[in-house]
Write a protein that holds these residues in place. Structure first.
Motif, short mmCIF file in Angstrom:
data_model
loop_
_atom_site.label_atom_id
_atom_site.label_comp_id
_atom_site.label_asym_id
_atom_site.label_seq_id
_atom_site.Cartn_x
_atom_site.Cartn_y
_atom_site.Cartn_z
N GLU A 78 0.83 -1.21 0.00
CA GLU A 78 0.00 0.00 0.00
C GLU A 78 0.86 1.26 0.00
O GLU A 78 0.52 2.25 -0.65
CB GLU A 78 -0.98 0.00 1.18
CG GLU A 78 -2.13 -0.98 0.99
CD GLU A 78 -2.93 -0.77 -0.29
OE1 GLU A 78 -3.23 0.40 -0.65
OE2 GLU A 78 -3.26 -1.77 -0.96
N ARG B 56 2.07 1.56 -3.48
CA ARG B 56 0.93 1.98 -4.33
C ARG B 56 0.69 3.49 -4.19
O ARG B 56 0.51 4.18 -5.19
CB ARG B 56 -0.33 1.21 -3.94
CG ARG B 56 -1.52 1.54 -4.81
CD ARG B 56 -2.72 0.72 -4.44
NE ARG B 56 -3.85 1.10 -5.28
CZ ARG B 56 -5.06 0.66 -5.10
NH1 ARG B 56 -5.33 -0.22 -4.15
NH2 ARG B 56 -6.03 1.07 -5.89
N TYR C 178 -0.05 3.97 -8.18
CA TYR C 178 -0.49 2.85 -9.02
C TYR C 178 -1.99 2.67 -8.85
O TYR C 178 -2.51 2.80 -7.74
CB TYR C 178 0.26 1.57 -8.65
CG TYR C 178 1.74 1.68 -8.90
CD1 TYR C 178 2.25 1.67 -10.20
CD2 TYR C 178 2.63 1.84 -7.85
CE1 TYR C 178 3.60 1.81 -10.44
CE2 TYR C 178 3.99 1.98 -8.08
CZ TYR C 178 4.45 1.96 -9.38
OH TYR C 178 5.80 2.10 -9.61
N THR D 268 -3.81 -0.05 -9.05
CA THR D 268 -4.26 -1.27 -8.38
C THR D 268 -3.19 -1.79 -7.44
O THR D 268 -1.99 -1.54 -7.62
CB THR D 268 -4.58 -2.40 -9.39
OG1 THR D 268 -3.37 -2.77 -10.06
CG2 THR D 268 -5.64 -1.96 -10.41
N ARG D 269 -3.64 -2.55 -6.46
CA ARG D 269 -2.72 -3.19 -5.51
C ARG D 269 -1.85 -4.20 -6.25
O ARG D 269 -0.66 -4.33 -5.96
CB ARG D 269 -3.53 -3.88 -4.41
CG ARG D 269 -2.66 -4.53 -3.36
CD ARG D 269 -3.52 -5.26 -2.31
NE ARG D 269 -2.71 -5.71 -1.21
CZ ARG D 269 -1.92 -6.78 -1.23
NH1 ARG D 269 -1.81 -7.51 -2.31
NH2 ARG D 269 -1.22 -7.13 -0.17
N GLU E 138 -0.75 -4.16 -9.31
CA GLU E 138 0.33 -3.51 -10.05
C GLU E 138 1.45 -3.07 -9.10
O GLU E 138 2.63 -3.25 -9.39
CB GLU E 138 -0.19 -2.30 -10.83
CG GLU E 138 0.88 -1.69 -11.71
CD GLU E 138 0.37 -0.58 -12.62
OE1 GLU E 138 1.22 0.04 -13.27
OE2 GLU E 138 -0.85 -0.34 -12.68
N ALA E 139 1.07 -2.53 -7.95
CA ALA E 139 2.07 -2.13 -6.95
C ALA E 139 2.84 -3.35 -6.45
O ALA E 139 4.06 -3.29 -6.27
CB ALA E 139 1.39 -1.41 -5.78
#
Length: 164
Positions: free
Chosen positions: A40, A43, A48, A50-51, A53-54
């Protein structure tokens, strides 16, 4: 194909970085909760959407870093990270050649489909800049001492190397 949007310099300079509370000294962040907080923070830092993608970017960057941090610093880094992140770092074979910061970013770009040097630099900085509050400034200073000049900026620090 995944596309990473890089905010303008003005946005990047005015957007506050997410800080991860530093765990008590000699306390290893454990469990999914610590991993979730790290993801998080990345992110938020990287903006980012979405989670997932992070998380993907975090795994790629930590994997690349794991090959370049060696010795006690690598052990201490793994101890300070959440278990999942520690496994990513510790599972890497040490690199045979130290990469400059630019080469490191390029190596990350090669691991991310559709990445450019600019988007890879954003990704690397989004991950590495959240590490100091998590692992401690002293450890980051030790890690930077074993890496070539130029990495400090990737960790969100000024690069105060003396001019050659």
């Amino acid at each position: 194909m995944s596309v990473t949007t890089v905010p303008s310099v003005t946005t990047a300079l005015t957007t506050p970085k997410t800080l991860i509370p530093t765990p008590p000294r000699h306390h290893r962040a454990r469990g999914d909760d610590a991993w979730t907080r790290l993801i998080e923070a990345v992110r938020d830092s990287g903006q980012y959407p979405t989670r997932s993608e992070a998380e993907r970017v975090t795994r790629i960057v930590l994997s690349a870093l794991g090959g370049h941090v060696i010795g006690d610093e690598r052990v201490d880094l793994a101890r300070a990270l959440p278990e999942e992140a520690a496994r990513v770092v510790a599972s890497q074979i040490p690199a045979t050649r130290r990469l400059t910061a630019a080469e490191f970013v390029d190596s990350v770009a090669a691991r991310i489909e559709g990445a450019t040097p600019a988007t890879a630099r954003w990704d690397v900085s989004s991950v590495l800049s959240v590490l100091p509050p998590l692992v401690g400034d002293d450890l980051v200073t030790r890690i930077l001492a074993q890496l070539p000049a130029g990495y400090a900026l990737l960790f969100g620090r000024a690069d105060l190397s003396p001019a050659s």
